[in-house]
Design a protein around this motif. Structure first.
Motif, PDB file in Angstrom:
ATOM      1  N   GLU A  73       2.089  -1.614  -4.625  1.00  8.70           N
ATOM      2  CA  GLU A  73       0.881  -0.785  -4.679  1.00  8.70           C
ATOM      3  C   GLU A  73       0.144  -1.092  -5.986  1.00  8.70           C
ATOM      4  N   ARG A 105     -13.290   6.006   8.087  1.00 11.30           N
ATOM      5  CA  ARG A 105     -12.238   6.879   7.560  1.00 11.30           C
ATOM      6  C   ARG A 105     -12.654   8.348   7.657  1.00 11.30           C
ATOM      7  N   ALA A 150      -4.711  15.490  12.310  1.00 13.99           N
ATOM      8  CA  ALA A 150      -5.187  16.830  11.952  1.00 13.99           C
ATOM      9  C   ALA A 150      -6.082  16.728  10.739  1.00 13.99           C
ATOM     10  N   SER A 167      -0.022   6.305   4.772  1.00 14.46           N
ATOM     11  CA  SER A 167       0.769   5.601   5.779  1.00 14.46           C
ATOM     12  C   SER A 167       1.899   4.798   5.127  1.00 14.46           C
ATOM     13  N   TYR A 182      -1.620   7.616  -7.086  1.00 12.38           N
ATOM     14  CA  TYR A 182      -2.438   7.674  -5.874  1.00 12.38           C
ATOM     15  C   TYR A 182      -3.236   8.977  -5.904  1.00 12.38           C
ATOM     16  N   VAL A 196      -1.266  -7.468  -3.990  1.00 13.36           N
ATOM     17  CA  VAL A 196      -0.869  -8.664  -3.232  1.00 13.36           C
ATOM     18  C   VAL A 196      -2.130  -9.475  -2.954  1.00 13.36           C
ATOM     19  N   ALA A 215      -7.242   8.364   9.626  1.00 12.66           N
ATOM     20  CA  ALA A 215      -7.024   9.598   8.871  1.00 12.66           C
ATOM     21  C   ALA A 215      -5.597   9.627   8.352  1.00 12.66           C
ATOM     22  N   GLY A 216      -5.377  10.425   7.283  1.00 10.27           N
ATOM     23  CA  GLY A 216      -4.095  10.423   6.588  1.00 10.27           C
ATOM     24  C   GLY A 216      -2.977  11.049   7.393  1.00 10.27           C
ATOM     25  N   HIS A 217      -3.270  12.158   8.075  1.00  7.86           N
ATOM     26  CA  HIS A 217      -2.230  12.845   8.844  1.00  7.86           C
ATOM     27  C   HIS A 217      -1.700  11.927   9.949  1.00  7.86           C
ATOM     28  N   GLY A 233       0.829  -1.209   0.000  1.00  6.63           N
ATOM     29  CA  GLY A 233       0.000   0.000   0.000  1.00  6.63           C
ATOM     30  C   GLY A 233       0.855   1.248   0.000  1.00  6.63           C
ATOM     31  N   ASP A 236      -5.331   3.291   8.215  1.00  2.00           N
ATOM     32  CA  ASP A 236      -6.752   3.066   8.522  1.00  2.00           C
ATOM     33  C   ASP A 236      -7.069   1.643   8.986  1.00  2.00           C
TER      34      ASP A 236
HETATM   35  C1  LIG Z   1     -13.397  13.268   1.818  1.00  5.30           C
HETATM   36  C2  LIG Z   1     -12.231  12.879   2.684  1.00  5.30           C
HETATM   37  C3  LIG Z   1     -11.527  13.866   3.366  1.00  5.30           C
HETATM   38  C4  LIG Z   1     -10.461  13.521   4.181  1.00  5.30           C
HETATM   39  N1  LIG Z   1      -9.793  14.521   4.871  1.00  5.30           N
HETATM   40  C5  LIG Z   1      -8.783  14.186   5.709  1.00  5.30           C
HETATM   41  C6  LIG Z   1      -8.096  15.209   6.466  1.00  5.30           C
HETATM   42  O1  LIG Z   1      -8.413  16.415   6.439  1.00  5.30           O
HETATM   43  N2  LIG Z   1      -7.072  14.815   7.267  1.00  5.30           N
HETATM   44  C7  LIG Z   1      -6.692  13.518   7.357  1.00  5.30           C
HETATM   45  O2  LIG Z   1      -5.738  13.227   8.096  1.00  5.30           O
HETATM   46  N3  LIG Z   1      -7.331  12.523   6.680  1.00  5.30           N
HETATM   47  C8  LIG Z   1      -8.369  12.829   5.872  1.00  5.30           C
HETATM   48  N4  LIG Z   1      -9.026  11.829   5.166  1.00  5.30           N
HETATM   49  C9  LIG Z   1      -8.702  10.405   5.441  1.00  5.30           C
HETATM   50  C10 LIG Z   1      -7.492   9.893   4.679  1.00  5.30           C
HETATM   51  O3  LIG Z   1      -7.612  10.120   3.303  1.00  5.30           O
HETATM   52  C11 LIG Z   1      -7.326   8.388   4.931  1.00  5.30           C
HETATM   53  O4  LIG Z   1      -7.439   8.143   6.306  1.00  5.30           O
HETATM   54  C12 LIG Z   1      -5.950   7.935   4.445  1.00  5.30           C
HETATM   55  O5  LIG Z   1      -5.932   7.993   3.042  1.00  5.30           O
HETATM   56  C13 LIG Z   1      -5.631   6.527   4.934  1.00  5.30           C
HETATM   57  O6  LIG Z   1      -4.330   6.205   4.548  1.00  5.30           O
HETATM   58  P1  LIG Z   1      -3.879   4.666   4.398  1.00  5.30           P
HETATM   59  O7  LIG Z   1      -2.452   4.724   3.991  1.00  5.30           O
HETATM   60  O8  LIG Z   1      -4.270   3.915   5.603  1.00  5.30           O
HETATM   61  O9  LIG Z   1      -4.814   4.092   3.242  1.00  5.30           O
HETATM   62  P2  LIG Z   1      -4.973   4.561   1.710  1.00  5.30           P
HETATM   63  O10 LIG Z   1      -4.684   6.001   1.561  1.00  5.30           O
HETATM   64  O11 LIG Z   1      -6.308   4.073   1.283  1.00  5.30           O
HETATM   65  O12 LIG Z   1      -3.854   3.746   0.954  1.00  5.30           O
HETATM   66  C14 LIG Z   1      -3.945   2.351   0.850  1.00  5.30           C
HETATM   67  C15 LIG Z   1      -3.279   1.930  -0.443  1.00  5.30           C
HETATM   68  O13 LIG Z   1      -3.099   0.516  -0.425  1.00  5.30           O
HETATM   69  C16 LIG Z   1      -3.314   0.000  -1.714  1.00  5.30           C
HETATM   70  N5  LIG Z   1      -3.648  -1.423  -1.545  1.00  5.30           N
HETATM   71  C17 LIG Z   1      -4.664  -1.950  -0.811  1.00  5.30           C
HETATM   72  N6  LIG Z   1      -4.631  -3.291  -0.836  1.00  5.30           N
HETATM   73  C18 LIG Z   1      -3.565  -3.623  -1.598  1.00  5.30           C
HETATM   74  C19 LIG Z   1      -3.010  -4.884  -1.995  1.00  5.30           C
HETATM   75  N7  LIG Z   1      -3.548  -6.045  -1.588  1.00  5.30           N
HETATM   76  N8  LIG Z   1      -1.935  -4.878  -2.808  1.00  5.30           N
HETATM   77  C20 LIG Z   1      -1.390  -3.712  -3.227  1.00  5.30           C
HETATM   78  N9  LIG Z   1      -1.868  -2.487  -2.875  1.00  5.30           N
HETATM   79  C21 LIG Z   1      -2.945  -2.448  -2.059  1.00  5.30           C
HETATM   80  C22 LIG Z   1      -4.449   0.854  -2.269  1.00  5.30           C
HETATM   81  O14 LIG Z   1      -4.450   0.837  -3.686  1.00  5.30           O
HETATM   82  C23 LIG Z   1      -4.119   2.237  -1.683  1.00  5.30           C
HETATM   83  O15 LIG Z   1      -3.379   3.044  -2.566  1.00  5.30           O
HETATM   84  C24 LIG Z   1     -10.086  12.158   4.308  1.00  5.30           C
HETATM   85  C25 LIG Z   1     -10.778  11.170   3.601  1.00  5.30           C
HETATM   86  C26 LIG Z   1     -11.846  11.523   2.792  1.00  5.30           C
HETATM   87  C27 LIG Z   1     -12.576  10.449   2.051  1.00  5.30           C
END
Ligand SMILES: Cc1cc2nc3c(=O)[nH]c(=O)nc-3n(C[C@H](O)[C@H](O)[C@H](O)COP(=O)(O)OP(=O)(O)OC[C@H]3O[C@@H](n4cnc5c(N)ncnc54)[C@H](O)[C@@H]3O)c2cc1C
Length: 417
Positions: free
Chosen positions: A67, A189, A360, A45, A72, A111, A327-329, A41, A318
């Motif tokens: 990924e 999320r 945040a 994160s 992305y 994966v 959340a992303g931050h 991923g 997440d």
């Molecule tokens: C409208 C909206 C507004 C938001 N605003 C905020 C904000 O202001 N602040 C904040 O902190 N957060 C915010 N978020 C939340 C934030 O976007 C998510 O919490 C964050 O993207 C999570 O990160 P992650 O790395 O856990 O997952 P993701 O960003 O979803 O990344 C996971 C990645 O893993 C890949 N993947 C999954 N399974 C596999 C596999 N088996 N093999 C290969 N690749 C795989 C996917 O393709 C993806 O690219 C917001 C979300 C939304 C929807």
């Protein structure tokens, strides 16, 4: 230039600090094989974890991101695509910098399975990859109430095509039409995200499109607005958003755009011009395939993000189940704790005992205003969990709208550049 092992060990020593130097056995410098950390991923994160593993670990560690997608699209700020303030291209990132600047190997495939005994991953492209340590940073999955077509009823909760589909549906609305959205039961999320969306869409229909007769209806599975209740409550009142708490969605009909739900024990239906169902959520599928879940999420040790059920496997972002927001931050913050912990473990250094993380969120509430919410978490050794150390929020105004872009640029570049 090839980094020598002793150079990279110097990098790592620099990072862990002088006091930790004495904890590293000199014999480790003679390791013949460089450990391979694989990150599944490349979102907020995963990309951050890979980058900091290489920044801090140098040549002492080989790092690969696997990924699915070559690009992305950030869900952060994606509600601004709906009101034409951003495009999905503005929110798109590639992995070029992570590869060229930090030497991270990038594989674009999915994966399919994890063989924990042989520490091998099976990829959809037919290849397999061996790992020494595995980081699962795969985001979320949805729990749909029935099988409906998400191109007709988009969630737009993973950004990209879904965001553009929902935008096109909103742009096709006429005066008098209805936009209905649902908010999932916590945890989901981005806690403020759905409320932010309702505000952005209501403002767009009313103030940009000039429609005085459109309805925005919000069905919330939670008993109240889960965060920033005063800010969003005031905006809902200003825009005339119809807010229905404690509702449970029981069926979605993608042909007639009809929702069936229960409210106060009664079964009701709503038919809407645009239906935006954000389903309840659980960890990404690979968490279940790897059998590192407990219920819907993955339990971890917050000192390292190592799974409580499988050693050598780390879960960040997440999918993790600590109770910290999804959340992303904060995913970026967890990633740094995890990268630090992996490097310490590979070098025989004790884990850092007092990690802090920060969440945040900036929430646009119109095309010119945003509010914010920040939470700092610290490790509590008595409960072995992350607890809130500080919580702060800022009002919806134009100055916070401007600051939102400074904050997001910073986060985007810390993650992908
Ligand atoms: C409208 C909206 C507004 C938001 N605003 C905020 C904000 O202001 N602040 C904040 O902190 N957060 C915010 N978020 C939340 C934030 O976007 C998510 O919490 C964050 O993207 C999570 O990160 P992650 O790395 O856990 O997952 P993701 O960003 O979803 O990344 C996971 C990645 O893993 C890949 N993947 C999954 N399974 C596999 C596999 N088996 N093999 C290969 N690749 C795989 C996917 O393709 C993806 O690219 C917001 C979300 C939304 C929807």
């Amino acid at each position: 230039m090839k980094t020598t092992h002793s150079n990279s060990r110097r990098n790592f020593m620099k990072f862990v600090g002088v006091s930790s130097l004495f904890a590293i056995s000199p014999s480790m410098a003679a390791d013949a094989v460089t450990p391979h950390v694989v990150v599944i991923g490349g979102g907020f994160s995963g990309a951050t974890c890979a980058k900091y593993l290489k920044m801090w670990g140098g040549g002492s560690v080989n790092v690969t991101i696997i990924e699915t997608n070559p690009t992305y699209v950030s869900p952060i700020l994606s509600n601004l695509v709906l009101n034409s303030q951003k495009t999905t291209s503005d929110l798109s990132f590639t992995y070029t910098d992570l590869n060229s600047k930090y030497g991270i190997s990038i594989i674009h495939s999915t994966v399919d399975s994890v063989d924990k005994t042989n520490q091998t991953l099976a990829l959809a492209n037919g290849n397999s990859v061996k790992y020494d340590k595995l980081v699962l940073a795969a985001g979320i999955d949805f729990i749909k109430v029935n099988d409906y077509d998400i191109t007709e009823v988009p969630h737009a909760w993973k950004a990209g095509e879904q965001t553009n589909l929902l935008k096109a549906q909103i742009d096709a609305m006429k005066n008098g039409d209805t936009f209905t959205m649902t908010i999932p039961a916590a945890p989901y999320r981005c806690p403020p995200g759905p409320y932010e969306r309702a505000c952005v869409v209501a403002d767009y229909l009313k103030n940009t499109k000039g429609f005085d007769d459109c309805k925005v209806i919000v069905l919330d599975a939670n008993a109240n607005i889960t965060v920033e209740a005063d800010t969003f409550g005031a905006k809902f009142a200003e825009y005339g958003v119809e807010y229905k708490p404690s509702t449970t969605i029981t069926a979605v009909d993608d042909t007639t755009k009809t929702l069936t739900y229960t409210e106060g024990g009664e079964t009701k239906t709503i038919t809407s011009t645009v239906l935006n169902v954000i389903p309840n959520q659980k960890a990404a599928p690979i968490i279940f395939t790897a059998e590192v879940n407990s219920g819907n999420w993955a339990p971890i040790n917050p000192l390292s993000y190592e799974s409580l059920v499988a050693s050598g496997i780390y879960i960040i972002g997440d999918s993790q189940g600590t109770g910290q927001p999804k959340a992303g931050h904060i995913g970026n913050s967890e990633a740094k704790v995890c990268a630090d912990a992996i490097l310490r473990t590979l070098n025989g250094v004790a884990l850092y005992a007092s990690p802090k993380t920060n969440s945040a969120c900036y929430s646009p509430t119109s095309a010119t205003e945003a509010s914010w919410l920040s939470a700092v978490f610290k490790y509590d050794s008595s409960t072995q969990s992350m607890v809130i150390a500080n919580l702060a929020a800022g009002p919806s105004d134009t100055s916070n709208y401007t600051k939102m872009f400074l904050w997001s640029e910073n986060l985007f570049s810390d993650t992908f550049s």
